[in-house]
Structures are given as C-alpha cells and as structure tokens.
Design an enzyme around this catalytic site. Structure first.
Site, PDB file in Angstrom:
ATOM      1  N   ALA A  36      40.167  43.918  43.346  1.00  0.00           N
ATOM      2  CA  ALA A  36      40.965  45.001  43.927  1.00  0.00           C
ATOM      3  C   ALA A  36      41.733  45.795  42.874  1.00  0.00           C
ATOM      4  CB  ALA A  36      41.937  44.434  44.959  1.00  0.00           C
ATOM      5  N   ARG A  75      41.722  51.256  32.973  1.00  0.00           N
ATOM      6  CA  ARG A  75      41.228  51.376  31.595  1.00  0.00           C
ATOM      7  C   ARG A  75      39.770  51.848  31.529  1.00  0.00           C
ATOM      8  NH1 ARG A  75      43.221  45.378  30.098  1.00  0.00           N
ATOM      9  NH2 ARG A  75      43.161  45.233  32.364  1.00  0.00           N
ATOM     10  N   GLY A 117      49.080  42.352  41.291  1.00  0.00           N
ATOM     11  CA  GLY A 117      48.709  41.337  40.312  1.00  0.00           C
ATOM     12  C   GLY A 117      47.690  40.348  40.859  1.00  0.00           C
ATOM     13  N   THR A 118      47.147  39.532  39.932  1.00  0.00           N
ATOM     14  CA  THR A 118      46.018  38.660  40.280  1.00  0.00           C
ATOM     15  C   THR A 118      46.401  37.521  41.241  1.00  0.00           C
ATOM     16  OG1 THR A 118      46.407  37.624  38.131  1.00  0.00           O
ATOM     17  CG2 THR A 118      44.540  39.119  38.284  1.00  0.00           C
ATOM     18  N   TYR A 145       1.680  66.859  36.179  1.00  0.00           N
ATOM     19  CA  TYR A 145       2.627  66.406  37.192  1.00  0.00           C
ATOM     20  C   TYR A 145       1.847  66.034  38.451  1.00  0.00           C
ATOM     21  CZ  TYR A 145       6.021  66.218  40.900  1.00  0.00           C
ATOM     22  OH  TYR A 145       6.753  65.799  41.971  1.00  0.00           O
TER      23      TYR A 145
HETATM   24  C1  UD1 Z   1      43.090  38.536  33.427  1.00  0.00           C
HETATM   25  C2  UD1 Z   1      43.968  37.287  33.197  1.00  0.00           C
HETATM   26  C3  UD1 Z   1      43.892  36.908  31.707  1.00  0.00           C
HETATM   27  C4  UD1 Z   1      42.438  36.655  31.323  1.00  0.00           C
HETATM   28  C5  UD1 Z   1      41.535  37.851  31.691  1.00  0.00           C
HETATM   29  C6  UD1 Z   1      40.094  37.440  31.531  1.00  0.00           C
HETATM   30  C7  UD1 Z   1      45.867  37.364  34.776  1.00  0.00           C
HETATM   31  C8  UD1 Z   1      47.278  37.723  34.959  1.00  0.00           C
HETATM   32  N1  UD1 Z   1      45.346  37.586  33.568  1.00  0.00           N
HETATM   33  O1  UD1 Z   1      43.641  39.580  32.645  1.00  0.00           O
HETATM   34  O2  UD1 Z   1      44.664  35.724  31.480  1.00  0.00           O
HETATM   35  O3  UD1 Z   1      42.377  36.381  29.937  1.00  0.00           O
HETATM   36  O4  UD1 Z   1      41.737  38.243  33.063  1.00  0.00           O
HETATM   37  O5  UD1 Z   1      39.209  38.519  31.691  1.00  0.00           O
HETATM   38  O6  UD1 Z   1      45.247  36.878  35.704  1.00  0.00           O
HETATM   39  N2  UD1 Z   1      42.887  42.359  40.357  1.00  0.00           N
HETATM   40  C9  UD1 Z   1      43.128  42.482  41.715  1.00  0.00           C
HETATM   41  N3  UD1 Z   1      44.359  42.879  42.125  1.00  0.00           N
HETATM   42  C10 UD1 Z   1      45.396  43.107  41.271  1.00  0.00           C
HETATM   43  C11 UD1 Z   1      45.137  42.973  39.887  1.00  0.00           C
HETATM   44  C12 UD1 Z   1      43.884  42.593  39.470  1.00  0.00           C
HETATM   45  O7  UD1 Z   1      42.234  42.276  42.531  1.00  0.00           O
HETATM   46  O8  UD1 Z   1      46.488  43.422  41.740  1.00  0.00           O
HETATM   47  C13 UD1 Z   1      41.539  41.957  39.925  1.00  0.00           C
HETATM   48  C14 UD1 Z   1      40.854  42.993  39.067  1.00  0.00           C
HETATM   49  O9  UD1 Z   1      40.048  43.855  39.863  1.00  0.00           O
HETATM   50  C15 UD1 Z   1      40.012  42.174  38.106  1.00  0.00           C
HETATM   51  C16 UD1 Z   1      40.749  40.841  38.030  1.00  0.00           C
HETATM   52  O10 UD1 Z   1      41.643  40.815  39.108  1.00  0.00           O
HETATM   53  O11 UD1 Z   1      38.699  41.946  38.615  1.00  0.00           O
HETATM   54  C17 UD1 Z   1      41.500  40.688  36.707  1.00  0.00           C
HETATM   55  O12 UD1 Z   1      42.476  41.724  36.606  1.00  0.00           O
HETATM   56  P1  UD1 Z   1      42.746  42.507  35.260  1.00  0.00           P
HETATM   57  O13 UD1 Z   1      43.840  43.466  35.494  1.00  0.00           O
HETATM   58  O14 UD1 Z   1      41.484  43.008  34.698  1.00  0.00           O
HETATM   59  O15 UD1 Z   1      43.307  41.302  34.381  1.00  0.00           O
HETATM   60  P2  UD1 Z   1      43.254  41.142  32.809  1.00  0.00           P
HETATM   61  O16 UD1 Z   1      44.336  41.942  32.209  1.00  0.00           O
HETATM   62  O17 UD1 Z   1      41.893  41.367  32.316  1.00  0.00           O
HETATM   63 CA    CA Z   2      40.025  42.099  33.208  1.00  0.00          CA
END
Ligand code: UD1
Ligand code: CA
Length: 443
Positions: free
Chosen positions: A13, A18, A79-80, A349
């Site tokens: 999500a 980037r 956040g994740t 063609y």
């Molecule tokens: C994340 C990890 C990091 C790890 C890296 C590996 C966290 C906080 N960090 O960082 O430790 O080294 O992945 O690739 O978990 N997403 C959501 N909702 C949100 C935010 C993110 O669904 O609110 C999803 C994104 O779509 C993505 C995944 O979670 O698929 C990871 O998010 P991203 O922001 O890319 O995290 P990283 O900074 O890469």
């Molecule tokens: Ca990522």
C-alpha cells in the site's frame, strides 16, 4: 506433528514516491510481469493457502492484478506495521503461522521460505530473514546481542554510526505465530525519525515479551528491495540472468546471453539457437530446432519447429508461424498464420492473413488490412507465388497455386492456379536519357 497452516500478508500500500511514477510501485514489471505477481506466484507454489495483499484505498489496479488473492485496505499510509495490522480483520480467526512480506521485494525463492519455516519448527517464536548486500544502502539493520541472539531492527534513518556499520540487513520478511504477531503489532508506536509505525519494531516488542527470535540469511539477489527505477533495473537483471541460465540448461543455445531478454512465461524447445539482441515479450512459444537471428522482437506469438526467423523480424500478437517457415529481414507479422514451409523472406507486412503452406511471398508484399475503420482478412492459398512489391487489398483471397505479377495492387479474388497482375504498360523512349543529360550539361 502435521505442518502448521501458513497465511501470508503482502504489504503493497506504500506510495512508492521514490519510483517517480504514476503507476503503483508493485505493478512495475519484471520480465513482463508485475513485481507483486512474481511474489504471489512464489507464495502459491510454496503451498501457502491464504494470502492477503494490503493495498491503498482506490488501488483497484493493484487489487485486479492480484486477484483472486484477497486484499485488505490500509486507509492511510502510516507505515509498515500499520499496513500489516490492516490485514487483521481477514485473519482474526486464523490459528496458524503468518509470514509478512513486502510487495516491493519480489524475488524471494520457495527454498528460502522453507528455510524460515524450518527455523520456526526448531522452536523460534519469530523468524527474521536477513541478507548481507554488497551495498547496505538504506536498508534496516538487524542488531544482535553479544550472545548472537537478535535484539532489534534499526531503520537506517534512526541508526547510529555504529549500527549503520552492521552488515546484516533486514529483508522485510517475518515469520511467526499469526495471533502473536498481531498482538505485538498493536504495541508499535510511531517513535522514530519518520513518525511512522514500523513493522521492524515488532522485533524488540517480541523480545521483551519473552519470544525467542531466530534469523535466517539468504542471497542478496533474492531480497533486493525495489524503491527506485534503478532498483527495478537491478531486479530485471537478476531475473533475466535466471531465465537465461534456465533456457541454456534446457538445451537452448544463446550466442550472447546477456543481450537476449525473455518474459517470465516464454517457452522454448530444445535445440533452438538464438543470436544476439533478441527480445521476447509475453506469451511467446518457440518449438525445437528453430533458429532466431539477431535483432528480432516478438510478443504473443507462436513459432513452430525448425523455423528460420530474422535477422530484424517482428512478430506481433497472434502471429502463428508453422513448421519450417521462413520469416526474413524487416518482416512484420500480426494476427496471421504462416503455414508449414511458407516463405516471407524480405521487407513485408502480413496482417490479418493466412499464408498457405509453401506459399512464397516476394519482397515488399503488403497486406493492406485496414481502411481506417475496419480490419479485413487476406487469404493466400497453398503454394501461391506473390510477386515482389504487391499490395493485397483486403478482403481478398488468392487461390492455391496462383501467381501474382510483381508490382500489382490486387483487390479482387484470384482463382486457383491463375496469374493476376495489375501493371501500367511499359513505355520506352529511345535516346531520351542521353538528350536529357545533354540538356542539363552533363555526360
Ligand atoms: C522496509 C523495512 C526495512 C527493510 C526494507 C527491505 C520497515 C519500517 N522497514 O524499508 O527495514 O530493510 O523494507 O526492503 O518496515 N507499505 C505499506 N504501507 C505503508 C508503508 C509501506 O503497505 O504505510 C508497503 C510498501 O508498499 C512496500 C513495503 O511496505 O511494499 C515496504 O515499505 P517501504 O516504504 O518500501 O519500506 P523500506 O523503506 O524499503
Ligand atoms: Ca522498500
């Protein structure tokens, strides 16, 4: 003891800021398939029964791409950890183990999932997956205690210099008891540089809850996270490398493997030879013994056995090339069947057509299939001979064994074994060229 049931939550999500793209990050393609579908295919082949993909509100394109897998909506991208919690309503009654994965780290293998599963069976409550990339970049770092046990994960933005020097990075994968993970997720607070709910904080929370935390390691090329288009190109390189090796192992000769691009679903038989710089879009199959010469481009096409194709040939959707046919330089074929042994050797063609077996299509033949409104069919019979630079104005049918004189524009059907030609009579003016040159003052 029977193996525990496993469910998966795939986080997808995130805004993907980037990537600098209007397309959702997880829909960017690797080897012709959205990256998230690579990951889902791996989960499916690992036998994971239930997968919930967490998507942003109104991300219908992502939900459609992942169907029939279930989706859960994360209302706000906080956040994740918040993303993983969004899957709770779908899994609140699930009694098995849970693996949490990131949709932007799509190259995981089934074997690595198994390794995590084994580690969990050894008695670890939570298993993390780490890797040691050549460049640790902005990945989270897995911090261990002096006894080797996992203490926590620190995100790059929050890491001290000492922590940044740690070489073991977090892949984003986590494996453990589903309900325990959801209970730990509830404890996560947004106390960090970005003010987000971090999934990685679960690790320290679990440890404080007395959980035994295990760490598996895997190869960098499986865990590469895609955050930018440069990362996407790296992931593409990894997958292309895997596909090239697979085809060579299966008996396909690649003269310069690094220049040939395959799709995830390309099918190639034994003893096929592929010269440099050939591109396979999705949906292409090639049967045994075919030779594909340099600089050819194919998509959704079927190529039979012992076909000779290229250099510089283009096959578009629904091109169906029969056994032993020849498709030569600067020939484009679309939605057409070229039957056994037919030859279309140069600069033509062929669209919306059938080229009968053993027919010979002269250089510069064009099927005029489109009048600006409708597409019409051209039928060329078995063994027909089409002279060079012919326009076949569809709908039109050329009988078996018929011949067409070079330079004709054919708009009426031609019967079997007939000769048809449309050609202005040739005129000849004696000495005209010499007089013209004299007039212009040149010899
Ligand atoms: C994340 C990890 C990091 C790890 C890296 C590996 C966290 C906080 N960090 O960082 O430790 O080294 O992945 O690739 O978990 N997403 C959501 N909702 C949100 C935010 C993110 O669904 O609110 C999803 C994104 O779509 C993505 C995944 O979670 O698929 C990871 O998010 P991203 O922001 O890319 O995290 P990283 O900074 O890469
Ligand atoms: Ca990522």
């Amino acid at each position: 003891m029977p193996e525990k049931e496993i469910a998966a939550v795939v986080l997808a999500a995130g805004k993907g800021t980037r990537m600098k793209s209007s397309l959702a990050k997880v829909l960017h393609k690797i080897a012709g398939r959205p990256m998230i579908n690579h990951l889902l295919a791996t989960l499916d082949s690992a036998g994971i029964g239930k997968t919930v993909v967490v998507v942003a509100p109104e991300a219908d394109d992502v939900a459609n791409a992942v169907a029939p897998h279930k989706t859960a909506i994360q209302k706000e991208q906080r956040g994740t950890a918040d993303a993983a919690s969004s899957a709770y309503p779908e899994l609140k009654d699930f009694g098995g183990d849970l693996v949490i994965l990131c949709g932007d780290a799509p190259l995981l293998s089934v074997e690595t999932l198994r390794t995590m599963q084994q580690k969990r069976a050894e008695g670890f409550d939570l298993v993390l997956l780490g890797f040691m990339p050549e460049d640790c970049a902005a990945y989270g770092r897995i911090i261990t205690l002096s006894d080797g046990s996992v203490a926590k994960i620190v995100e790059f933005a929050d890491a001290s210099e000492e922590e940044k020097a740690v070489k073991v990075c977090n892949s984003g994968l986590m494996f453990g008891d589903a309900q325990k993970i959801f209970s730990w997720l509830k404890e996560v607070k947004p106390n960090n540089a970005k003010g987000e709910y971090y999934l990685t904080d679960v690790v320290e929370i679990a440890r404080q809850d007395g959980a035994k935390i295990g760490l598996s390691l895997a190869k960098e090329e499986e865990l590469l996270g895609v955050n930018t288009l440069a990362d996407l190109a790296r992931a593409e390189k990894v997958v292309q490398g895997q596909l090239r090796r697979k085809f060579m192992d299966e008996g396909v000769t690649l003269l310069d493997p690094d220049t040939v691009y395959f799709s995830y679903d390309t099918k190639i038989g034994q003893d096929v030879t592929i010269e440099p710089s050939v591109f396979f879009g999705t949906g292409v199959s090639v049967d045994s013994g075919t030779v594909i010469k340099a600089f050819s481009h194919f998509e959704e096409a079927k190529i039979g056995s012992s076909v000779n194709i290229g250099p510089f040939s283009r096959l578009r959707p629904q091109a169906d090339i029969g056994e032993g046919a020849h498709i030569g330089n600067f020939v484009e074929v679309k939605k057409s069947t070229v039957e056994k042994g037919a030859k279309v050797n140069h600069l033509s063609y062929i669209g919306d057509a059938r080229v009968g077996s053993k027919a010979n299509i002269g250089a510069g033949t064009i099927t005029c299939n489109y009048d600006g409104f409708t597409k019409s069919h051209t039928d060329i019979g078995e063994g027909a001979f089409i002279g060079s630079n012919t326009c076949l104005i569809a709908p039109v049918s050329i009988g078996d064994g018929a011949m067409i004189g070079a330079g004709s524009a054919i708009s009426n059907d031609v019967e079997k074994d007939a000769l048809a030609l449309t050609r202005a009579p040739q005129e000849e003016r004696h000495g005209w060229a010499a007089r013209f040159r004299a007039l212009k003052g040149k010899k």
